[in-house]
Motif scaffolding. Structure first.
Motif, PDB file in Angstrom:
ATOM      1  N   MET A 104     -12.055   0.233  -5.221  1.00 54.33           N
ATOM      2  CA  MET A 104     -12.285   1.546  -5.839  1.00 54.33           C
ATOM      3  C   MET A 104     -11.113   1.937  -6.730  1.00 54.33           C
ATOM      4  N   ALA A 105      -9.899   1.679  -6.263  1.00 53.77           N
ATOM      5  CA  ALA A 105      -8.711   2.024  -7.043  1.00 53.77           C
ATOM      6  C   ALA A 105      -8.641   1.182  -8.318  1.00 53.77           C
ATOM      7  N   GLU A 106      -8.930  -0.101  -8.199  1.00 54.84           N
ATOM      8  CA  GLU A 106      -8.920  -0.976  -9.377  1.00 54.84           C
ATOM      9  C   GLU A 106      -9.930  -0.502 -10.411  1.00 54.84           C
ATOM     10  N   GLN A 107     -11.078  -0.085  -9.949  1.00 52.08           N
ATOM     11  CA  GLN A 107     -12.118   0.418 -10.851  1.00 52.08           C
ATOM     12  C   GLN A 107     -11.631   1.671 -11.589  1.00 52.08           C
ATOM     13  N   ALA A 108     -10.787   2.464 -10.934  1.00 50.24           N
ATOM     14  CA  ALA A 108     -10.241   3.670 -11.549  1.00 50.24           C
ATOM     15  C   ALA A 108      -8.955   3.390 -12.334  1.00 50.24           C
ATOM     16  N   GLY A 109      -8.490   2.129 -12.300  1.00 42.98           N
ATOM     17  CA  GLY A 109      -7.272   1.762 -13.016  1.00 42.98           C
ATOM     18  C   GLY A 109      -5.995   2.178 -12.308  1.00 42.98           C
ATOM     19  N   ILE A 110      -6.055   2.301 -10.985  1.00 49.88           N
ATOM     20  CA  ILE A 110      -4.918   2.760 -10.187  1.00 49.88           C
ATOM     21  C   ILE A 110      -4.393   1.618  -9.328  1.00 49.88           C
ATOM     22  N   SER A 111      -3.075   1.486  -9.302  1.00 51.13           N
ATOM     23  CA  SER A 111      -2.427   0.497  -8.444  1.00 51.13           C
ATOM     24  C   SER A 111      -2.482   0.983  -6.997  1.00 51.13           C
ATOM     25  N   LEU A 112      -2.896   0.098  -6.093  1.00 53.78           N
ATOM     26  CA  LEU A 112      -2.988   0.455  -4.678  1.00 53.78           C
ATOM     27  C   LEU A 112      -2.327  -0.625  -3.842  1.00 53.78           C
ATOM     28  N   ARG A 113      -1.449  -0.188  -2.975  1.00 61.80           N
ATOM     29  CA  ARG A 113      -0.841  -1.082  -1.978  1.00 61.80           C
ATOM     30  C   ARG A 113      -1.223  -0.537  -0.617  1.00 61.80           C
ATOM     31  N   SER A 114      -1.248  -1.416   0.356  1.00 66.88           N
ATOM     32  CA  SER A 114      -1.637  -0.937   1.679  1.00 66.88           C
ATOM     33  C   SER A 114      -0.793  -1.604   2.750  1.00 66.88           C
ATOM     34  N   GLU A 115      -0.746  -0.917   3.872  1.00 69.33           N
ATOM     35  CA  GLU A 115       0.058  -1.400   4.980  1.00 69.33           C
ATOM     36  C   GLU A 115      -0.619  -1.055   6.295  1.00 69.33           C
ATOM     37  N   LEU A 116      -0.651  -2.026   7.197  1.00 70.03           N
ATOM     38  CA  LEU A 116      -1.114  -1.810   8.572  1.00 70.03           C
ATOM     39  C   LEU A 116       0.127  -1.800   9.453  1.00 70.03           C
ATOM     40  N   ILE A 117       0.248  -0.753  10.252  1.00 65.08           N
ATOM     41  CA  ILE A 117       1.401  -0.618  11.133  1.00 65.08           C
ATOM     42  C   ILE A 117       0.885  -0.469  12.558  1.00 65.08           C
ATOM     43  N   GLU A 118       1.531  -1.149  13.491  1.00 68.64           N
ATOM     44  CA  GLU A 118       1.138  -1.038  14.889  1.00 68.64           C
ATOM     45  C   GLU A 118       2.029  -0.025  15.589  1.00 68.64           C
ATOM     46  N   GLY A 119       1.424   0.755  16.495  1.00 70.59           N
ATOM     47  CA  GLY A 119       2.215   1.685  17.288  1.00 70.59           C
ATOM     48  C   GLY A 119       1.521   2.997  17.518  1.00 70.59           C
ATOM     49  N   ASP A 120       2.302   3.984  17.930  1.00 73.14           N
ATOM     50  CA  ASP A 120       1.813   5.342  18.136  1.00 73.14           C
ATOM     51  C   ASP A 120       1.473   5.942  16.781  1.00 73.14           C
ATOM     52  N   GLU A 121       0.353   6.654  16.697  1.00 74.79           N
ATOM     53  CA  GLU A 121      -0.161   7.132  15.412  1.00 74.79           C
ATOM     54  C   GLU A 121       0.878   7.907  14.601  1.00 74.79           C
ATOM     55  N   ILE A 122       1.433   8.954  15.140  1.00 73.29           N
ATOM     56  CA  ILE A 122       2.341   9.811  14.374  1.00 73.29           C
ATOM     57  C   ILE A 122       3.656   9.097  14.102  1.00 73.29           C
TER      58      ILE A 122
END
Length: 145
Positions: free
Chosen positions: A78-96
């Motif tokens: 979706m971001a690529e279609q809008a021309g926006i750079s998107l990076r993502s990260e999965l982190i393990e642990g307590d939510e907050i």
């Protein structure tokens, strides 16, 4: 003005609305988006399950990771279609705690979170995840309803 935008992201409708709002904002300011998803620790009762079937906790964790990776890939498209750079990260642990660690590492100018009402109105008195993030994040926070 908010060129580096982080989004607390999961499978909830609230997180999807937060992502779409962040995408709209990033489009306006030529910004970039960083998705942060927490793979929460398994509940304590999983130790009983692992005593009987040691492979189950790891299997469940891997399934959850694959699910979130797929969710991130859809958001990336979706971001690529809008021309926006998107990076993502999965982190393990307590939510907050994990979200705050991710924010401290990424140093975004804005964190976008989806707001939800808890059944019974408890969030009015106790404060939910968004409230905790707003109190402790070292950046501006935008709550999306």
């Amino acid at each position: 003005m908010f060129k580096k935008i982080a989004v607390a992201f999961d499978e909830s409708p609230e997180a999807e609305r937060a992502f779409r709002s962040a995408l709209d904002l990033a489009t306006l300011v030529a910004g970039e988006i960083y998705l942060i998803t927490v793979i929460e620790n398994q509940p304590a009762y999983m130790s009983y399950v692992s005593a009987v079937a040691p492979e189950v906790p790891l299997l469940l964790k891997n399934q959850k990771r694959a699910f979130y990776e797929d969710l991130h890939n859809k958001a990336r498209a979706m971001a690529e279609q809008a021309g926006i750079s998107l990076r993502s990260e999965l982190i393990e642990g307590d939510e907050i705690d994990a979200l705050l660690q991710g924010i401290d590492r990424l140093l975004p100018e804005l964190l976008v979170v989806g707001l939800r009402r808890e059944p019974g109105g408890f969030s009015r008195y106790l404060g939910g995840t968004a409230h905790q993030l707003a109190l402790h994040a070292k950046c501006d926070v935008l709550g999306v309803r």
